[in-house]
Design a protein around this motif. Structure first.
Motif, PDB file in Angstrom:
ATOM      1  N   VAL A 298     -25.847   7.921  65.485  1.00 48.13           N
ATOM      2  CA  VAL A 298     -26.737   7.982  66.598  1.00 48.13           C
ATOM      3  C   VAL A 298     -25.946   7.350  67.782  1.00 48.13           C
ATOM      4  O   VAL A 298     -26.221   8.025  68.740  1.00 48.13           O
ATOM      5  CB  VAL A 298     -28.037   7.318  66.204  1.00 48.13           C
ATOM      6  CG1 VAL A 298     -29.006   7.412  67.344  1.00 48.13           C
ATOM      7  CG2 VAL A 298     -28.678   8.003  65.208  1.00 48.13           C
ATOM      8  N   GLU A 299     -25.324   6.519  67.538  1.00 47.42           N
ATOM      9  CA  GLU A 299     -24.722   5.971  68.750  1.00 47.42           C
ATOM     10  C   GLU A 299     -23.415   6.744  69.367  1.00 47.42           C
ATOM     11  O   GLU A 299     -23.412   6.849  70.635  1.00 47.42           O
ATOM     12  CB  GLU A 299     -24.047   4.488  68.506  1.00 47.42           C
ATOM     13  CG  GLU A 299     -25.236   3.377  68.280  1.00 47.42           C
ATOM     14  CD  GLU A 299     -25.953   3.033  69.608  1.00 47.42           C
ATOM     15  OE1 GLU A 299     -25.279   3.449  70.653  1.00 47.42           O
ATOM     16  OE2 GLU A 299     -27.042   2.486  69.293  1.00 47.42           O
ATOM     17  N   GLU A 300     -22.846   7.368  68.313  1.00 46.24           N
ATOM     18  CA  GLU A 300     -21.834   8.473  69.006  1.00 46.24           C
ATOM     19  C   GLU A 300     -22.478   9.491  69.798  1.00 46.24           C
ATOM     20  O   GLU A 300     -21.893   9.854  70.858  1.00 46.24           O
ATOM     21  CB  GLU A 300     -20.944   8.827  67.985  1.00 46.24           C
ATOM     22  CG  GLU A 300     -20.045   7.840  67.166  1.00 46.24           C
ATOM     23  CD  GLU A 300     -19.140   8.484  66.221  1.00 46.24           C
ATOM     24  OE1 GLU A 300     -19.314   9.664  65.669  1.00 46.24           O
ATOM     25  OE2 GLU A 300     -18.663   7.400  65.307  1.00 46.24           O
ATOM     26  N   PHE A 301     -23.609   9.958  69.122  1.00 52.83           N
ATOM     27  CA  PHE A 301     -24.259  11.115  69.911  1.00 52.83           C
ATOM     28  C   PHE A 301     -24.740  10.608  71.192  1.00 52.83           C
ATOM     29  O   PHE A 301     -24.339  11.499  72.240  1.00 52.83           O
ATOM     30  CB  PHE A 301     -25.369  11.690  68.892  1.00 52.83           C
ATOM     31  CG  PHE A 301     -26.173  12.455  69.629  1.00 52.83           C
ATOM     32  CD1 PHE A 301     -25.762  14.000  69.833  1.00 52.83           C
ATOM     33  CD2 PHE A 301     -27.779  12.334  69.898  1.00 52.83           C
ATOM     34  CE1 PHE A 301     -26.657  14.772  70.559  1.00 52.83           C
ATOM     35  CE2 PHE A 301     -28.200  13.361  70.714  1.00 52.83           C
ATOM     36  CZ  PHE A 301     -27.800  14.608  70.743  1.00 52.83           C
ATOM     37  N   ALA A 302     -25.586   9.443  71.278  1.00 58.38           N
ATOM     38  CA  ALA A 302     -26.069   9.042  72.645  1.00 58.38           C
ATOM     39  C   ALA A 302     -24.911   8.783  73.357  1.00 58.38           C
ATOM     40  O   ALA A 302     -25.061   8.922  74.808  1.00 58.38           O
ATOM     41  CB  ALA A 302     -26.879   7.866  72.245  1.00 58.38           C
ATOM     42  N   ALA A 303     -23.802   8.256  73.058  1.00 54.53           N
ATOM     43  CA  ALA A 303     -22.610   7.704  74.038  1.00 54.53           C
ATOM     44  C   ALA A 303     -22.215   9.141  74.869  1.00 54.53           C
ATOM     45  O   ALA A 303     -21.943   9.170  75.776  1.00 54.53           O
ATOM     46  CB  ALA A 303     -21.449   7.143  73.130  1.00 54.53           C
ATOM     47  N   LEU A 304     -22.034  10.111  73.919  1.00 61.85           N
ATOM     48  CA  LEU A 304     -21.453  11.388  74.509  1.00 61.85           C
ATOM     49  C   LEU A 304     -22.667  12.062  75.657  1.00 61.85           C
ATOM     50  O   LEU A 304     -22.205  12.547  76.780  1.00 61.85           O
ATOM     51  CB  LEU A 304     -21.220  12.688  73.542  1.00 61.85           C
ATOM     52  CG  LEU A 304     -20.788  13.928  74.134  1.00 61.85           C
ATOM     53  CD1 LEU A 304     -19.275  13.690  74.924  1.00 61.85           C
ATOM     54  CD2 LEU A 304     -20.407  14.873  72.605  1.00 61.85           C
TER      55      LEU A 304
END
Length: 438
Positions: free
Chosen positions: A8-14
């Motif tokens: 989830v964090e990787e998706f939100a960071a992008l």
């Protein structure tokens, strides 16, 4: 395999990196995406993940993402949405086992070393719901409901033995003495909200009205909220409707039975409702209704269907047509539901939007909403030959229950009248007066 919160964090960071490329705020991007500002902010903060990839694709297009970045965004979205939809029972049980026991004599876990970093906060998908708090709230609601049904200052007859024991022997009847019954007001059962029609009020107490009549209780309102606890428990969603929405934020026509010299200048879009009310204006040719729908809790509510009900057709309203613009346009055309009021059985058809050449996929039902995931529906109803009165019906389902809410204009049907053949005027800002539409 990566942890769910890492996906989830990787998706939100992008998402955040794409958003930072633009000079637009969350509110500006949300308006172009036809979604709530808080919803877009939660997506970028990693607090929520969209269940459909369509809004993510539109977001990437607005931010100017390349084809490779869109592909990477889709790859990150797949594990992120899978983590969000993963059952929560197993993580909750694991969290229960990892927490220290609070019973007396339980052995506490050793204190962490000073060099160990502090554990990160639990993400939203591993937080446990407080079932005890929910049960306590349900009991309190039932108790308050039964107490509100009692007469003013009275108590239930079941409380009489407890009160007699609490007051001591001075109020108890001595052996052999005549019994003097205590006069108490009859109270309804715990599940009753108001006295039945056959019951009579206590002597000396004025009769109280039982509330709204059945017809009034079923009457629609301008929003989905209600002051009756039963209605709040029955309908798991809320809604608001705004029929004073202009196309592209500037284009709209009103039919007014007044000459141009008696009609004030066009208002700002946010003041359209007040202006139209003071002029007894009727929507000309089309009516745009923006509907905001949101669940009452985090439990998902599925919007099953949107139906149109025409309750009256008459000849077009007389008067003049007044245009709120003299030609305007915009780069973004939002997606909407189109309705043709001139056919016998109007249907709300989903229509694609457009953003500077990039199609915006139409919203198709069924669609899921909740307290964390609201949704905005735009309905555009048009007519070329009648003065039509109509309203909408929204079917919903949740946890095995189904229902329908009526969406109208504060209890009255929406009204749209044709302008074909009517004199049409536009406001000339140079002369500050209405002039024939060019």
């Amino acid at each position: 395999m990566s942890e769910p919160h890492e996906d989830v964090e990787e998706f939100a960071a992008l998402l955040r990196r794409l958003k930072e490329r633009t000079d637009r705020s969350y509110g500006s991007l949300a308006r172009r995406l036809n979604m709530n500002t808080s919803t877009l902010h939660r997506y970028c903060a990693g607090e929520a993940v969209p269940v459909d990839f369509a809004p993510v694709e539109r977001f990437a297009a607005l931010c100017g993402a390349s084809a490779q970045e869109r592909l990477q965004l889709h790859r990150l979205w797949l594990p992120a949405v899978a983590a969000r939809q993963r059952p929560r029972t197993a993580p909750a049980a694991q969290d229960d086992a990892s927490e220290p026991s609070e019973e007396p004599g339980a052995k506490e876990d050793p204190a962490p070393a000073k060099d160990d970093p502090a554990p990160p906060p639990r993400p939203w998908y591993r937080r446990r719901r407080t079932l005890v708090g929910t049960a306590v709230a349900a009991v309190l609601l039932a108790t308050l409901g039964s107490l509100s049904a009692l007469p003013s200052g009275g108590r239930s007859p079941a409380d009489a033995p407890a009160r007699a024991q609490a007051t001591g022997p001075s109020r108890m009847t001595a052996p052999g003495a005549p019994h003097r019954p205590t006069t108490t007001s009859p109270s309804p059962s715990a599940g009753t909200r108001s006295p039945s029609p056959s019951s009579s009020p206590a002597e000396g107490t004025p009769a109280k009205p039982s509330g709204k009549s059945p017809a009034e209780s079923r009457a629609p309102s301008g929003s989905g909220t209600s002051d009756r606890p039963a209605a709040s428990a029955a309908v798991p969603l809320t809604w608001t409707a705004d029929s004073q929405v202009w196309a592209m934020g500037c284009g709209h026509d009103y039919v007014i039975a007044k000459p141009p010299r008696q009609v004030p200048p066009p208002p700002a879009p946010q003041d359209a409702g007040t202006w139209a009310g003071t002029q007894s204006a009727v929507h000309g040719r089309e009516t745009n209704v923006r509907i905001s729908v949101q669940g009452r809790t985090s439990t998902a509510v599925v919007l099953e269907a949107l139906r149109v009900r025409v309750v009256g057709r008459a000849d077009p309203a007389s008067g003049n047509a007044y245009a709120m613009d003299n030609g305007c346009g915009g780069a973004v055309t939002p997606r909407y539901f189109g309705v043709d009021l001139d056919i016998d059985r109007p249907i709300a058809h989903p229509v694609d939007g457009n953003d500077t050449g990039t199609p915006i996929p139409a919203m198709r039902l069924p669609y899921r909403v909740s307290a964390e995931d609201p949704e905005v529906l735009l309905v555009t109803a048009r007519t070329e030959g009648c003065d039509c009165r109509w309203y909408l019906e929204l079917d919903w389902s949740s946890q095995g229950r189904t229902g329908t809410v009526r969406i109208d204009d504060h209890g009255s049907p929406f009204r749209t009248s044709a302008i074909k053949g009517l004199p049409r005027y536009a406001y000339d800002t140079s002369t500050r007066q209405w002039a024939p539409y060019a």
